[in-house]
Motif scaffolding. Structure first.
Motif, PDB file in Angstrom:
ATOM      1  N   CYS A  55       4.785   0.339   3.014  1.00 56.48           N
ATOM      2  CA  CYS A  55       5.618   1.100   3.932  1.00 56.48           C
ATOM      3  C   CYS A  55       6.198   2.276   3.177  1.00 56.48           C
ATOM      4  CB  CYS A  55       6.739   0.221   4.494  1.00 56.48           C
ATOM      5  SG  CYS A  55       7.743   1.086   5.726  1.00 56.48           S
ATOM      6  N   VAL A 121       6.758  -4.133   6.345  1.00 57.40           N
ATOM      7  CA  VAL A 121       6.409  -3.275   7.477  1.00 57.40           C
ATOM      8  C   VAL A 121       7.527  -3.157   8.509  1.00 57.40           C
ATOM      9  CG1 VAL A 121       3.933  -3.569   7.172  1.00 57.40           C
ATOM     10  CG2 VAL A 121       5.160  -5.038   8.773  1.00 57.40           C
ATOM     11  N   LEU A 122       8.508  -4.056   8.464  1.00 57.22           N
ATOM     12  CA  LEU A 122       9.632  -3.960   9.397  1.00 57.22           C
ATOM     13  C   LEU A 122      10.761  -3.070   8.888  1.00 57.22           C
ATOM     14  CD1 LEU A 122       9.796  -7.603  10.787  1.00 57.22           C
ATOM     15  CD2 LEU A 122       9.169  -5.518  12.035  1.00 57.22           C
ATOM     16  N   PRO A 133       7.107  -1.539  14.542  1.00 60.44           N
ATOM     17  CA  PRO A 133       6.523  -1.088  13.273  1.00 60.44           C
ATOM     18  C   PRO A 133       5.264  -0.243  13.451  1.00 60.44           C
ATOM     19  CG  PRO A 133       6.419  -3.487  13.455  1.00 60.44           C
ATOM     20  CD  PRO A 133       7.220  -2.991  14.610  1.00 60.44           C
ATOM     21  N   TRP A 136       5.667   3.616  13.377  1.00 63.90           N
ATOM     22  CA  TRP A 136       5.986   4.330  12.136  1.00 63.90           C
ATOM     23  C   TRP A 136       4.701   4.739  11.447  1.00 63.90           C
ATOM     24  CZ3 TRP A 136       9.735   6.972  10.285  1.00 63.90           C
ATOM     25  CH2 TRP A 136       9.829   7.259   8.926  1.00 63.90           C
ATOM     26  N   ALA A 139       3.444   2.774   7.656  1.00 65.55           N
ATOM     27  CA  ALA A 139       3.474   1.335   7.379  1.00 65.55           C
ATOM     28  C   ALA A 139       2.207   0.653   7.866  1.00 65.55           C
ATOM     29  CB  ALA A 139       4.682   0.686   8.064  1.00 65.55           C
TER      30      ALA A 139
END
Length: 147
Positions: A55, A121-122, A133, A136, A139
């Motif tokens: 990420c 990833v969060l 997620p 974004w 990520a």
């Protein structure tokens, strides 16, 4: 006082983070995310790394890295050094891009790989930058079967 030695061995799994100097952005535009990922791909090829998830936030990044050859320090020196050089050249700047030494936490692959990848990833969701997620740009999780 000297820095503690890194624990490195073949097949180790790490949660690696590195933050921008003064908490400033290390990616200014979308092409910088791509520049970092291209540099990471080169490092993975050269050092035989496997990236399970990553990420890229605006001022730091998270990687879940497996090192089949036990060479995290050498690869990280290449990753942060080459990306800094390319970023500095692009923006006509000099000096450090990253704040100090990268952080690397050794992880038990069989017990924590899936949970750690979720955590990574969060990050943009927890930072309230996106609701999901997948929204974004920076990520992704790629988790092979855990043996």
């Amino acid at each position: 006082m000297s820095r503690p030695l890194r624990i490195e061995y073949a097949g180790a799994l790490y949660h690696v983070t590195s933050r921008g100097n003064e908490r400033k952005a290390i990616y200014r535009e979308e092409s910088d995310f791509n520049l970092f990922l291209d540099t990471l791909a080169e490092v993975c090829e050269r050092f035989n790394w496997t990236i399970h998830s990553w990420c890229l936030m605006t001022n730091h990044y998270h990687l879940v890295v497996e090192t089949p050859d036990g060479n995290l320090s050498a690869g990280m020196r290449q990753l942060n050094g080459v990306y800094t050089t390319r970023f500095n050249r692009r923006y006509g700047r000099v000096g450090h891009l990253f704040q100090g030494r990268y952080k690397a936490i050794l992880v038990d692959k069989s017990a924590y790989l899936l949970e750690l990848s979720r955590y990574v990833v969060l990050n943009p969701v927890r930072a309230r930058m996106v609701e999901h997620p997948g929204d974004w740009l920076g990520a992704v999780t790629v988790i092979p079967s855990v043996s």
